[in-house]
Write an enzyme that holds these catalytic residues in place. Sequence first.
Site, short mmCIF file in Angstrom:
data_model
loop_
_atom_site.label_atom_id
_atom_site.label_comp_id
_atom_site.label_asym_id
_atom_site.label_seq_id
_atom_site.Cartn_x
_atom_site.Cartn_y
_atom_site.Cartn_z
N ARG A 50 0.72 -1.06 0.11
CA ARG A 50 0.04 0.08 0.03
C ARG A 50 0.96 1.19 0.16
O ARG A 50 0.53 2.26 -0.56
CB ARG A 50 -0.73 -0.07 1.23
CG ARG A 50 -2.13 0.92 1.08
CD ARG A 50 -3.13 0.77 2.21
NE ARG A 50 -2.59 0.87 3.67
CZ ARG A 50 -3.51 0.86 4.61
NH1 ARG A 50 -4.41 0.35 4.44
NH2 ARG A 50 -2.62 0.88 5.89
N LYS A 149 -2.63 6.71 0.81
CA LYS A 149 -2.69 7.03 2.15
C LYS A 149 -1.58 8.15 2.34
O LYS A 149 -0.21 8.10 2.49
CB LYS A 149 -2.16 6.02 2.97
CG LYS A 149 -2.35 5.81 4.52
CD LYS A 149 -2.28 4.61 5.25
CE LYS A 149 -2.15 4.65 6.71
NZ LYS A 149 -3.19 5.47 7.23
N GLU A 182 -16.36 6.02 6.07
CA GLU A 182 -15.60 5.27 6.73
C GLU A 182 -15.46 6.21 8.24
O GLU A 182 -16.14 7.16 8.14
CB GLU A 182 -14.01 4.70 6.37
CG GLU A 182 -13.47 6.16 5.76
CD GLU A 182 -12.02 5.89 5.29
OE1 GLU A 182 -11.36 4.79 5.77
OE2 GLU A 182 -11.45 6.53 4.56
#
Length: 308
Positions: A50, A149, A182
Amino acid sequence: MLVNLNGVLVPKEKAVVSVFDHGLLYGDGVFEGVRAYQGRVFRLGQHLERLYDSAKAILLTPPLPMEAMRKEILRTLAANHLKDAYIRPVFTRGEGDLGLNPVNCPKATYFIIADRIRLYPEATYRDGLPLITVPTRRNVAEALSPKIKSLNYLNNILAKVEASQRGALEAILLTQDGYVAECTADNLFIFRKGRLLTPPTWQGALEGVTRQAVLELAAKRKVPACEEPITRYDIYTAQEALMTGTAAEIVPVTSLDGRTIGDGEPGPLTKRMMADYKGLTRSEGDKIPAAVPKRPALSLSKGIRRPA
Ligand code: PMP
């Protein structure tokens, strides 16, 4: 504490970056949050993937290859004698000028912090967490993909501040069109009518490593689980709800906006997932090597024989 700054282990006080680093000036960079349990790093491969995908998505050339980064993370844990830890690997765009253009940042910076973390008090895991819905909406994927991210967490921070101002520890963010995206730094699941549901990542959630683990655990337990758009109505009328994240792990959610979810206590499936997840985190992962002992300084006065 020793921080790994560009491959050099330095004391915390000396772990500093330039004020011209674009990570600081513009939030131009990417990061990860990883956990180690009992001497093993949980799903380090998925976190590294990621991290490198996030770097690729913002056209940031990683300062070192993925395998070297894995070794640096393990080395940092070993040097700090940590067996249970929270690890924060970061790539910043590096030092540049005051313009936005990353072309003027020749080399990315990296650092790795390894420390301990405790996000919520023990009681939260036993009794559950109340959530609220905050006015700030999740970033739209067309503007900045929530799959990246990045170091730019202002969207999440604003939501967190709004939660705090209203006395809540956590909150849910809705998408532009009113679906549940989320929480501020965690994914959300509900258990409703015999199915475990979580919003699809294309709607605005990070592709959580813990979320993935919970989907796998549900499959093992033969609990039907799927990604499906959910609304607040679905949460209000769910039997159970839970939040997942590397730092928070699995947290039972017992109310939303003052409305009780299920019977207001952590439900049986949530408790099962918490226990299964604990088992998983203790049974897999890259082993942290033993710290390399420091070589004793050579002393001329003893130990070395000189010819007469
Ligand atoms: N959503 C956001 C916005 C996050 O920052 C995180 C990580 N803290 C998560 C979800 C959970 O992801 P993971 O399970 O990989 O930690």
